[in-house]
Write an enzyme that holds these catalytic residues in place. Structure first.
Site, PDB file in Angstrom:
ATOM      1  N   THR A 161     -19.191  48.034  65.017  1.00 59.76           N
ATOM      2  CA  THR A 161     -18.495  46.827  64.562  1.00 59.76           C
ATOM      3  C   THR A 161     -16.996  47.031  64.804  1.00 59.76           C
ATOM      4  O   THR A 161     -16.509  46.745  65.893  1.00 59.76           O
ATOM      5  CB  THR A 161     -18.805  46.518  63.090  1.00 59.76           C
ATOM      6  OG1 THR A 161     -18.597  47.700  62.295  1.00 59.76           O
ATOM      7  CG2 THR A 161     -20.233  46.052  62.913  1.00 59.76           C
ATOM      8  N   LYS A 187     -22.749  54.572  63.477  1.00 55.34           N
ATOM      9  CA  LYS A 187     -21.601  53.681  63.445  1.00 55.34           C
ATOM     10  C   LYS A 187     -20.993  53.746  62.064  1.00 55.34           C
ATOM     11  O   LYS A 187     -21.673  53.986  61.057  1.00 55.34           O
ATOM     12  CB  LYS A 187     -21.988  52.249  63.816  1.00 55.34           C
ATOM     13  CG  LYS A 187     -22.886  51.509  62.838  1.00 55.34           C
ATOM     14  CD  LYS A 187     -22.228  50.907  61.608  1.00 55.34           C
ATOM     15  CE  LYS A 187     -21.066  50.021  61.971  1.00 55.34           C
ATOM     16  NZ  LYS A 187     -20.449  49.481  60.681  1.00 55.34           N
ATOM     17  N   THR A 198     -20.805  54.713  54.145  1.00 53.98           N
ATOM     18  CA  THR A 198     -21.098  53.342  54.562  1.00 53.98           C
ATOM     19  C   THR A 198     -21.232  53.342  56.055  1.00 53.98           C
ATOM     20  O   THR A 198     -20.267  53.402  56.781  1.00 53.98           O
ATOM     21  CB  THR A 198     -20.018  52.368  54.097  1.00 53.98           C
ATOM     22  OG1 THR A 198     -20.372  51.090  54.572  1.00 53.98           O
ATOM     23  CG2 THR A 198     -18.661  52.732  54.543  1.00 53.98           C
ATOM     24  N   GLU A 284     -10.867  52.943  60.119  1.00 58.47           N
ATOM     25  CA  GLU A 284     -10.116  51.796  60.623  1.00 58.47           C
ATOM     26  C   GLU A 284      -8.608  52.048  60.552  1.00 58.47           C
ATOM     27  O   GLU A 284      -8.043  52.254  59.488  1.00 58.47           O
ATOM     28  CB  GLU A 284     -10.496  50.553  59.819  1.00 58.47           C
ATOM     29  CG  GLU A 284     -11.896  50.085  60.162  1.00 58.47           C
ATOM     30  CD  GLU A 284     -12.449  49.053  59.208  1.00 58.47           C
ATOM     31  OE1 GLU A 284     -13.389  48.352  59.609  1.00 58.47           O
ATOM     32  OE2 GLU A 284     -11.958  48.964  58.069  1.00 58.47           O
ATOM     33  N   THR A 411     -12.579  37.163  61.157  1.00 53.82           N
ATOM     34  CA  THR A 411     -12.072  36.409  62.299  1.00 53.82           C
ATOM     35  C   THR A 411     -11.782  37.303  63.493  1.00 53.82           C
ATOM     36  O   THR A 411     -11.467  36.806  64.543  1.00 53.82           O
ATOM     37  CB  THR A 411     -10.804  35.658  61.901  1.00 53.82           C
ATOM     38  OG1 THR A 411      -9.843  36.583  61.378  1.00 53.82           O
ATOM     39  CG2 THR A 411     -11.114  34.598  60.871  1.00 53.82           C
TER      40      THR A 411
END
Length: 411
Positions: A161, A187, A198, A284, A411
């Site tokens: 993702t 992932k 997670t 991230e 988004t």
């Protein structure tokens, strides 16, 4: 090819289809927005039913794929395929979400001509949105027609993702005079915390293993690897690791009483740890992996709690991002971790630079400590000096980019 030790070797360019009898494929179905921008439906397939094990999120809110996969595994302990989609978590989607997860099983079973109860289902992406089942169905049919022993890399790509890099590995080991292969893909980048972490993880092996032993091994290894990473302190609704063993290597049945069981366990742990560290490193917006090594604890649980709290602390993570040798943040994290701590006995190192002894700051070379914080990985070493137990945990720094990514995730 790289040797881990005399028994285990890392294979070049290995992935989930490296073990004998496994195939995979991935396609672009346009799940998130209808545009076929990335691979988002994938199938992992074993030529014969494989003994399987699973570990799952500890979040009380569990996505439909988790419930469906758990039920299937509990029935027979076997899986022959796993179908995965990214772009949509199929979580908090009520009864329709459960029906959709079951439909993914049935569509995959029809395409492959196998038992739907031997198909695992996994999803990852946005929570609270129903799956676009027409696109999912088309993607499943296309992926089933493309299955290949060379499809492992595409599978690893399709499950991503916000991940920046694919996470995959394969190792080989000699068991019973046979070459056994263990491989994996995972992932995970955000919403990562050590409660099953997670993430999605898929491990394959051609070893022949007793099902109960396989489940126990996966749980044991998970507690030392996937459950010792953190990115942001949040535990997802969709976390799952599945382990499939199809026995096609031809070894004798592996159980804990087998003389080569420790070799299998070491190889499995190596694969899981590699994937876990790759997830932490790819947090991230992250720029550096953080490794917290805690020794001298009264119990292993204490050592684990202290190490996890260090790598999970937002203040520690931001100090790493800024290369600020603020060792007091480590002391704070240790003190609130729940581990037994005598503050007058704690020694702390940033890399090779000792910054505190017996709970007090030392006169140290600030520039040298800063250089240690600019390395990748950044290693913190803590000796609690109250026992003989140890543990290591893994995390990443916290950057401006993390806020940017998660401020616009949908988004």
């Amino acid at each position: 090819m790289q040797k881990v030790n005399s028994k285990i070797q890392v294979l070049d360019n290995g992935g989930v289809t490296t073990p004998a009898g496994f195939k995979a494929a991935a396609v672009s179905a346009g799940i998130k927005n209808g545009r076929k921008e990335k691979k988002d439906v994938a199938i992992l397939y074993s030529e014969i039913p494989a003994v399987a094990a699973g570990v799952y999120t500890t979040n009380a809110v569990q996505a439909a794929p988790i419930l469906v996969t758990k039920q299937s595994l509990e029935q027979s302990g076997l899986l022959q395929a796993v179908v995965v989609n990214s772009g949509n978590a199929n979580a908090c989607t009520g009864q329709q979400g459960l029906l959709d997860a079951q439909a993914m099983q049935e569509l995959t079973a029809k395409a492959l001509g196998i038992d739907p109860n031997q198909i695992g289902v996994a999803s990852t992406g946005v929570i609270g949105v129903l799956l676009p089942m027409t696109r999912i169905g088309a993607g499943i049919e296309e992926a089933a027609n493309r299955l290949s022993p060379d499809g492992g890399a595409d599978f690893a790509e399709a499950i991503m993702t916000t991940d920046l890099v694919k996470k995959e590995i394969a190792v080989s080991a000699e068991i019973d005079g046979k070459t056994v292969t263990i491989a994996g893909a995972a992932k995970g980048s955000g919403m990562i915390h050590p409660n099953m972490a997670t993430m999605l993880g898929f491990i394959t092996t051609d070893a022949k293993v007793e099902q109960a032993a396989l489940q126990a091994a996966l749980k044991q290894v998970t507690n030392k690897t996937f459950n010792r990473i953190t990115v942001d302190g949040d535990t997802s609704t969709n976390d799952m690791v599945l382990l499939l063993a199809n026995g096609m290597a031809g070894n004798d049945l592996l159980t804990p009483s087998h003389q080569d069981w420790p070799i299998f366990l070491d190889a499995l742990e190596y694969v899981a740890l590699h994937l876990a560290k790759a997830i932490a490193r790819d947090g991230e917006g992250a720029t550096r992996l953080i490794v917290a090594q805690v020794t001298g604890a009264q119990t292993e649980k204490d050592a684990e709690q202290a190490a996890k709290t260090i790598v999970g602390s937002s203040l520690v993570k931001t100090a790493v991002f800024g290369a600020d040798a603020n060792w007091g943040r480590l002391m704070m994290a240790i003190g609130r971790s729940g581990a037994y701590v005598d503050p007058n006995k704690v020694d702390i190192w940033i890399g090779d630079v000792q910054v505190a002894a017996e709970g007090m700051g030392l006169s140290y070379d600030e520039a040298a400590a800063t250089r240690e914080l600019e390395k990748d990985p950044v290693i913190f070493k803590v000796n609690l000096n109250v026992g003989s137990c140890s543990a290591t945990a893994y995390g990443c720094d916290l950057t401006y980019e993390y806020v940017k990514i998660n401020g616009s995730y949908r988004t």
